[in-house]
Design a protein around this motif. Structure first.
Motif, short mmCIF file in Angstrom:
data_model
loop_
_atom_site.label_atom_id
_atom_site.label_comp_id
_atom_site.label_asym_id
_atom_site.label_seq_id
_atom_site.Cartn_x
_atom_site.Cartn_y
_atom_site.Cartn_z
N ILE A 197 72.45 69.61 54.00
CA ILE A 197 71.82 68.45 54.64
C ILE A 197 70.51 68.01 54.00
N ILE A 198 69.86 68.88 53.22
CA ILE A 198 68.56 68.50 52.67
C ILE A 198 68.75 67.52 51.52
N LYS A 199 68.25 66.33 51.72
CA LYS A 199 68.30 65.23 50.75
C LYS A 199 67.07 64.36 50.99
N PRO A 200 66.69 63.54 50.02
CA PRO A 200 65.57 62.63 50.26
C PRO A 200 65.80 61.80 51.51
N GLY A 201 64.79 61.74 52.35
CA GLY A 201 64.87 60.93 53.57
C GLY A 201 65.15 61.71 54.83
N ILE A 202 65.60 62.98 54.73
CA ILE A 202 65.87 63.73 55.95
C ILE A 202 64.55 64.13 56.60
N TYR A 239 70.81 78.71 56.01
CA TYR A 239 70.64 78.26 54.62
C TYR A 239 71.89 77.57 54.09
N GLU A 240 73.06 78.01 54.53
CA GLU A 240 74.28 77.30 54.14
C GLU A 240 74.19 75.84 54.57
N LEU A 241 73.77 75.62 55.80
CA LEU A 241 73.67 74.26 56.31
C LEU A 241 72.54 73.51 55.63
#
Length: 369
Positions: free
Chosen positions: A173-178, A167-169
């Protein structure tokens, strides 16, 4: 020796608990063939591709039937082996081979008239060779597995630690487009790095804008909610907890309102769950809290135990009437779902262990969207 290695005394204590059940039912022998139960009593963890077995006699002697060769460490008094592979090829008839070894051993023992077995998996290979009556000990074994000893709790805490790294990661990294597959791959790596070895289970839900499911070749979109319900396993013991993340980092007012109602469930759980509390009653109390949310519906279980299987007792579910006990390790996973307003919804899940006075939170990391 690591605290996560096979703990002989813990296995012996579990064996003694089984012999108490045997004494109660006048059983001469217990034969277990499920890999999780072999690990529970003998110590070694075997992959699903192998078919070991254990036999526990009324005097407390444990015999292990192991694939290929004796394990380096076990809580068995006697170890037999069967050929799981021929010239490196995995055999498909392993249960027959394992059963033949066990049957030959039993033929040399005093006659057993009353044998405890797992009715759901006891092999026909054995049942046709033994002159005995059978008792279904499987429910009693599951009952014993509810109370986690200190060694099991250490394994579960390590499994859960993997989800914290994940969850830290994820929040980085979660953003629009991933892409969902990219999220899955990176999170698996984070858990592997935490454990320092391969996972023994990957676990659960990795889809965005959905209630759950495996990762797809799909990119997360602005405004969506990403439910991550992660259940990696460490040496056979399963974690299971969830977080929901707003893909753009900006939850809507309706999403935030739903989240606040979910937080009320956790407050209620942490103030009300004690030994003796009805799990079914807790489910209905949580349902009442979530029904007050102006957005979303809650229409699944509230949680369950975790251990050597992803879902164990106690069941926070209207279809069971379990009661919380000291040593239970359980999940609580309230959720609210609306395909439009909540894109498609949120589920947040904590893990707890029941103590003499209440519960201890095992997942003390951020809950925010």
């Amino acid at each position: 020796m690591s605290q996560y290695d096979i703990n002989i005394e813990a296995c012996r204590a579990r064996q003694r608990r089984v012999t108490q059940i045997m004494k109660k039912h006048n059983l001469d022998l217990v034969v277990l063939t499920q890999n999780a139960h072999v690990q529970y009593l003998a110590g070694p963890r075997y992959a699903w591709t192998f078919q070991p077995a254990v036999a526990l006699s009324a005097d407390g002697k444990l015999t292990l039937v192991a694939p290929n060769k004796p394990p380096e460490t076990s809580a068995a008094d006697e170890i037999l082996t069967y050929e799981a592979q021929w010239h490196s090829t995995m055999r498909n008839d392993q249960r027959e081979a394992s059963s033949a070894v066990l049957a030959a051993w039993m033929a040399k023992q005093p006659e057993h008239d009353w044998i405890g077995v797992e009715y759901s998996t006891f092999p026909v290979f054995l049942s046709q060779q033994l002159k005995a009556e059978y008792f279904d000990i499987e429910p009693a074994i599951y009952r014993l597995r509810r109370t986690k000893d200190e060694h099991e709790l250490s394994l579960l805490k390590k499994a859960i630690a993997g989800t914290e790294r994940m969850y830290e990661l994820a929040r980085q990294i979660i953003k629009p487009g991933i892409n969902e597959l990219e999220v899955f791959n990176q999170l698996q790596a984070a858990a592997v790095n935490e454990y320092g070895e391969m996972l023994t289970g990957t676990g659960n839900d990795y889809q965005c804008n959905a209630r759950g499911g495996p990762p797809r070749d799909r990119e997360a979109q602005d405004g969506e909610l990403y439910i991550l319900d992660l259940g990696p396993a460490f040496r056979g013991y399963f974690a299971d907890n969830a977080r929901t993340i707003a893909v753009n980092g900006k939850p809507t007012d309706e999403q935030q309102t739903a989240w606040e109602h979910i937080m009320q469930v956790f407050e209620h759980v942490e103030s009300s769950v004690k030994p003796g509390k009805s799990c079914q009653e807790l489910f209905h109390e949580a349902q009442a809290i979530l029904d007050k949310s102006p957005v979303g519906v809650f229409n699944h279980h509230l949680g369950h135990g975790i251990g050597l299987f992803p879902h164990e007792a106690p069941h926070l579910n209207p279809n069971w009437d379990d009661t919380f006990e000291v040593g239970d390790v359980f999940t609580c996973e309230p959720g609210l779902y609306d395909p439009d307003k909540l894109r498609a919804g949120m589920r947040i899940e904590n893990d707890y262990v029941v103590t003499e006075s209440g519960v201890e939170l095992l997942t003390p990391y951020p809950l925010e969207l």
